[in-house]
Design a protein around this motif. Structure first.
Motif, short mmCIF file in Angstrom:
data_model
loop_
_atom_site.label_atom_id
_atom_site.label_comp_id
_atom_site.label_asym_id
_atom_site.label_seq_id
_atom_site.Cartn_x
_atom_site.Cartn_y
_atom_site.Cartn_z
N PHE A 38 -3.25 -112.91 -80.45
CA PHE A 38 -3.54 -112.09 -81.61
C PHE A 38 -2.35 -112.07 -82.56
O PHE A 38 -1.19 -112.11 -82.14
CB PHE A 38 -3.88 -110.67 -81.18
N SER A 39 -2.63 -111.96 -83.83
CA SER A 39 -1.59 -111.85 -84.84
C SER A 39 -1.04 -110.42 -84.86
O SER A 39 -1.76 -109.47 -84.62
CB SER A 39 -2.14 -112.18 -86.23
N GLY A 40 0.26 -110.32 -85.16
CA GLY A 40 0.86 -109.01 -85.38
C GLY A 40 1.44 -108.37 -84.13
O GLY A 40 1.01 -108.63 -83.00
N CYS A 41 2.44 -107.53 -84.36
CA CYS A 41 3.10 -106.79 -83.29
C CYS A 41 3.66 -105.50 -83.87
O CYS A 41 4.01 -105.44 -85.05
CB CYS A 41 4.23 -107.63 -82.67
N VAL A 101 2.78 -114.79 -86.24
CA VAL A 101 2.59 -114.43 -87.65
C VAL A 101 1.49 -115.27 -88.26
O VAL A 101 1.51 -116.51 -88.16
CB VAL A 101 3.90 -114.61 -88.45
N GLY A 102 0.53 -114.62 -88.91
CA GLY A 102 -0.52 -115.35 -89.62
C GLY A 102 -1.65 -115.80 -88.71
O GLY A 102 -1.75 -115.40 -87.56
N VAL A 126 -6.84 -114.89 -71.58
CA VAL A 126 -5.60 -114.11 -71.63
C VAL A 126 -5.39 -113.66 -73.06
O VAL A 126 -5.18 -114.48 -73.96
CB VAL A 126 -4.40 -114.94 -71.14
N CYS A 127 -5.47 -112.37 -73.27
CA CYS A 127 -5.26 -111.79 -74.60
C CYS A 127 -3.79 -111.40 -74.72
O CYS A 127 -3.30 -110.55 -73.98
CB CYS A 127 -6.15 -110.57 -74.79
N THR A 128 -3.11 -112.05 -75.64
CA THR A 128 -1.68 -111.87 -75.77
C THR A 128 -1.33 -111.77 -77.25
O THR A 128 -2.19 -111.59 -78.09
CB THR A 128 -0.94 -113.03 -75.05
N GLY A 129 -0.07 -111.87 -77.57
CA GLY A 129 0.35 -111.72 -78.96
C GLY A 129 1.74 -112.25 -79.16
O GLY A 129 2.15 -113.18 -78.46
N GLY A 130 2.49 -111.58 -80.00
CA GLY A 130 2.29 -110.27 -80.58
C GLY A 130 1.87 -109.20 -79.60
O GLY A 130 2.16 -109.26 -78.42
#
Length: 212
Positions: free
Chosen positions: A29-32, A55-56, A90-94
């Motif tokens: 996912f974008s953003g943190c 980012v983006g 796996v949902c990650t980021g950010g």
């Protein structure tokens, strides 16, 4: 209707923690909420050692999705359709919990996915997550103090392993910090676990093997 933003979506093997080696679709996912992701802001960020571009939406498979159904469909498209194995995303980021919500969890479950989340622990996790990994960052307020796996980057001067022993997790991992002192950090982590065997070693095997 809520939209979702992903930097990238791709199929790989989980490289870290208790699920290391398992095939998975990664949704970054974008953003943190602990760093903008811009180098000009790193020195003033809460988390200063992140090694991930979140980012983006311009990465492989990235984009803006107009609904939970659309994002789940995109994620499902990366899983081998001939596979009989249990699907894992796996949902990650950010920080994925800025976006992951009940609707998306339900849509991913409808597609047959087990849902793993890697979060910094500063946002309370919604119900329905199948594997919750919290990776605390120094100088942040941890509100998610239970889950399946706590994975602490080591060493952190402001975050010591002793700070988390009262948390309610099934597994406690130390992961050597990936910086210019990595060789020293690996040995320091091994030495610490020898003295405190309630912790386990997590290596970033995707970097060792050269996979994404």
């Amino acid at each position: 209707m809520k939209t979702y933003s992903a930097k990238e979506i791709f199929y790989t093997l989980q490289g870290e923690g208790a699920n290391a080696g398992r095939a998975a679709v990664f949704c970054r996912f974008s953003g943190c909420n602990l760093w903008s992701g811009l180098e000009k802001d790193r020195a003033s960020a809460v988390c200063q050692f992140c090694d991930t571009d979140f980012v983006g939406v311009d990465g492989l498979g990235g984009g803006k999705f107009k609904s939970a159904e659309a994002m789940a469909e995109a994620i499902d498209g990366y899983w081998p359709q001939t596979s009989s194995g249990t699907k894992l995303v796996v949902c990650t980021g950010g920080e994925p919990l800025l976006q992951l919500d009940k609707n998306l969890i339900e849509c991913l479950h409808e597609k047959g996915f087990e849902i793993a989340v890697e979060t910094n622990g500063t946002i309370k996790a919604p119900e329905g997550i199948d594997w919750l990994c919290v990776s605390p960052k120094a100088n942040s307020e941890i509100v998610q103090t239970s889950g399946h796996e706590l994975k602490l980057v080591f060493p952190q001067e402001e975050n010591t392993p002793e700070d988390f022993l009262d948390f309610k997790f099934d597994h406690f991992f130390l992961q050597p910090k990936d910086d210019l002192n990595q060789a020293h950090n690996i040995q320091a982590t091994i030495d610490y676990i020898h003295r405190h065997p309630q912790w386990r070693l997590s290596l970033q095997t995707h970097k060792i093997t050269g996979i994404r």
